[in-house]
Design a protein around this motif. Sequence first.
Motif, PDB file in Angstrom:
ATOM      1  N   UNK A  79      40.275  41.822  40.246  1.00 32.87           N
ATOM      2  CA  UNK A  79      39.012  41.871  41.027  1.00 32.87           C
ATOM      3  C   UNK A  79      37.974  40.925  40.428  1.00 32.87           C
ATOM      4  N   UNK A  80      37.945  40.852  39.083  1.00 33.91           N
ATOM      5  CA  UNK A  80      36.939  39.991  38.436  1.00 33.91           C
ATOM      6  C   UNK A  80      37.220  38.518  38.714  1.00 33.91           C
ATOM      7  N   UNK A  81      38.500  38.157  38.667  1.00 35.14           N
ATOM      8  CA  UNK A  81      38.855  36.762  38.927  1.00 35.14           C
ATOM      9  C   UNK A  81      38.571  36.419  40.391  1.00 35.14           C
ATOM     10  N   UNK A  82      38.947  37.346  41.260  1.00 35.71           N
ATOM     11  CA  UNK A  82      38.724  37.119  42.691  1.00 35.71           C
ATOM     12  C   UNK A  82      37.222  36.968  42.989  1.00 35.71           C
ATOM     13  N   UNK A  83      36.416  37.770  42.309  1.00 38.79           N
ATOM     14  CA  UNK A  83      34.964  37.678  42.504  1.00 38.79           C
ATOM     15  C   UNK A  83      34.458  36.303  42.045  1.00 38.79           C
ATOM     16  N   UNK A  84      34.978  35.815  40.902  1.00 42.87           N
ATOM     17  CA  UNK A  84      34.550  34.491  40.406  1.00 42.87           C
ATOM     18  C   UNK A  84      34.943  33.398  41.389  1.00 42.87           C
ATOM     19  N   UNK A  85      36.044  33.647  42.113  1.00 38.99           N
ATOM     20  CA  UNK A  85      36.514  32.655  43.106  1.00 38.99           C
ATOM     21  C   UNK A  85      35.807  32.815  44.454  1.00 38.99           C
ATOM     22  N   UNK A  86      34.855  33.730  44.504  1.00 38.99           N
ATOM     23  CA  UNK A  86      34.148  33.988  45.774  1.00 38.99           C
ATOM     24  C   UNK A  86      35.079  34.553  46.821  1.00 38.99           C
ATOM     25  N   UNK A  87      36.131  35.249  46.388  1.00 40.91           N
ATOM     26  CA  UNK A  87      37.053  35.900  47.315  1.00 40.91           C
ATOM     27  C   UNK A  87      38.120  34.970  47.874  1.00 40.91           C
ATOM     28  N   UNK A  88      38.108  33.714  47.494  1.00 41.27           N
ATOM     29  CA  UNK A  88      39.052  32.739  48.055  1.00 41.27           C
ATOM     30  C   UNK A  88      40.067  32.301  46.996  1.00 41.27           C
ATOM     31  N   UNK A  89      41.251  32.916  47.016  1.00 41.65           N
ATOM     32  CA  UNK A  89      42.271  32.603  46.001  1.00 41.65           C
ATOM     33  C   UNK A  89      43.361  31.685  46.540  1.00 41.65           C
ATOM     34  N   UNK A  90      43.080  30.987  47.650  1.00 38.22           N
ATOM     35  CA  UNK A  90      44.108  30.099  48.207  1.00 38.22           C
ATOM     36  C   UNK A  90      44.624  29.121  47.152  1.00 38.22           C
ATOM     37  N   UNK A  91      45.938  29.074  46.966  1.00 33.28           N
ATOM     38  CA  UNK A  91      46.550  28.102  46.055  1.00 33.28           C
ATOM     39  C   UNK A  91      46.436  28.458  44.584  1.00 33.28           C
ATOM     40  N   UNK A  92      45.837  29.616  44.292  1.00 34.86           N
ATOM     41  CA  UNK A  92      45.610  29.989  42.890  1.00 34.86           C
ATOM     42  C   UNK A  92      46.310  31.315  42.609  1.00 34.86           C
ATOM     43  N   UNK A  93      47.113  31.338  41.532  1.00 31.79           N
ATOM     44  CA  UNK A  93      47.749  32.595  41.133  1.00 31.79           C
ATOM     45  C   UNK A  93      46.821  33.334  40.163  1.00 31.79           C
ATOM     46  N   UNK A  94      46.818  34.649  40.269  1.00 33.28           N
ATOM     47  CA  UNK A  94      46.025  35.473  39.348  1.00 33.28           C
ATOM     48  C   UNK A  94      46.983  36.396  38.608  1.00 33.28           C
ATOM     49  N   UNK A  95      46.826  36.466  37.299  1.00 38.37           N
ATOM     50  CA  UNK A  95      47.732  37.310  36.500  1.00 38.37           C
ATOM     51  C   UNK A  95      46.905  38.024  35.436  1.00 38.37           C
ATOM     52  N   UNK A  96      47.154  39.316  35.280  1.00 39.50           N
ATOM     53  CA  UNK A  96      46.402  40.100  34.301  1.00 39.50           C
ATOM     54  C   UNK A  96      47.302  40.403  33.104  1.00 39.50           C
ATOM     55  N   UNK A  97      47.016  39.826  31.937  1.00 40.13           N
ATOM     56  CA  UNK A  97      47.872  40.059  30.765  1.00 40.13           C
ATOM     57  C   UNK A  97      47.983  41.536  30.399  1.00 40.13           C
ATOM     58  N   UNK A  98      47.007  42.337  30.808  1.00 42.27           N
ATOM     59  CA  UNK A  98      47.046  43.763  30.450  1.00 42.27           C
ATOM     60  C   UNK A  98      48.104  44.523  31.237  1.00 42.27           C
ATOM     61  N   UNK A  99      48.490  43.995  32.405  1.00 42.47           N
ATOM     62  CA  UNK A  99      49.431  44.745  33.259  1.00 42.47           C
ATOM     63  C   UNK A  99      50.640  43.908  33.702  1.00 42.47           C
TER      64      UNK A  99
END
Length: 363
Positions: free
Chosen positions: A50-70
């Motif tokens: 959610x934090x990464x998505x918020x920094x991206x302004x909700x637009x994650x097109x072409x970008x992978x998000x991965x959480x090292x904690x999970x």
Amino acid sequence: MLALDRIIDAARAAPRSIVLPEGSDPRIAAGARRAVDEGIARPILLGAHEEVLAALGGDARGIAIEDPATAPRGEAYAEALHLLRHAKGMDLPAARRRIREPLAYAAMMVRQGDADGTVGGAVATTAETVRAALQIIGLAPGAKIVSSFFLMILCEEYHAQKGAYVFSDCGLVIDPDAAELADIARAAAHSYTAMTGEAPRVAMLSFSTNGSARHQRVDKVVEAVRLVRQAEPDLVIEGELQFDAAFVATVGAAKTAPGSQIRGDANVFVFPNLDAANIGYKIAQRMGGAKAIGPVLQGLAKPANDLSRGCSQDDVFHMIALTCAQASRADAGRALPSAMPARVDSLWQSPRPSTDLGVTRAG
Ligand SMILES: CC(C)(COP(=O)(O)OP(=O)(O)OC[C@H]1O[C@@H](n2cnc3c(N)ncnc32)[C@H](O)[C@@H]1OP(=O)(O)O)[C@@H](O)C(=O)NCCC(=O)NCCS
Ligand SMILES: CC(=O)OP(=O)(O)O
């Protein structure tokens, strides 16, 4: 800016996966977004979704998000880290804790081939960022030391001498001895060629020019020059030189002997220690208006680069591009700029002569 354009073109020719451990920082998110929009990279942003998505302004097109904690591959990475560091006293629970840290996780992604390079340091300090790379990615074959350089670009109208320069080591080795300084100089010279396609002319900086002052700190620089010449007789290198003698033709002519090859025309500036180098690059950047891209690490087995905590989103974009280009060099079976090869063919070699960099020499 032509040196930068070359780097961006090289990245665009073969976009790479670059993992950014500080995914929720707005500058990182904006740099990654631009990298996707300009087709130069496939970014992976680490952090809580959610934090990464918020920094991206909700637009994650072409970008992978991965959480090292999970992340599902966290356990395999922890086991790999345990194998790597158990001789240094790291047990498996400690490896599990460490791999949940985004810097360590990103370095392990690169080590395991799950990403082509990493860029961190917009939030973390250089010591934290570099330590993860040193411990997890490690030295390139043949390299004795990891150091760093900044690509300094003078491209403003008011810059009398425009062009691309290398400053080293502004980020890592705090107080190099003569042998370490010689290694830094050789690595910086090869990095310059890899960045620009031009032959390096290395100035070994000091507060003294050709014996104008006597001190053990001057002796260290002179010894480093001797060691470089012994190892690479064809490399143009001079020192000890003050910065003005290395950069301004008239001063170079006044302060150095007629046989001098540099005479105010150096393109690689090697500082005697980290105090001088880090202060020097920041003055050039903040008072002098130079574009400063770095610290780029030289001597690592795979690309991992740092940023200043004062970086902008443009700096992030440029560092992503540079890291992609380094990864392409490695994949092409050629040595990284960091690996100090005997000869470096530049990925960014220009078909045009040195004026391509817009270098207009004053005096
Ligand atoms: C980079 C830095 C953190 C390394 O410090 P360190 O205390 O030696 O770090 P560590 O002891 O954790 O070293 C990690 C490993 O890397 C190795 N190492 C340290 N410096 C190295 C170098 N320059 N090249 C290669 N290996 C190096 C160490 O031997 C150690 O190996 P090991 O863990 O396998 O035994 C330290 O030199 C530093 O703080 N530099 C200044 C950073 C900075 O503040 N810059 C200014 C802002 S850019
Ligand atoms: C390179 C450098 O000086 O980094 P920071 O500004 O983050 O300390």
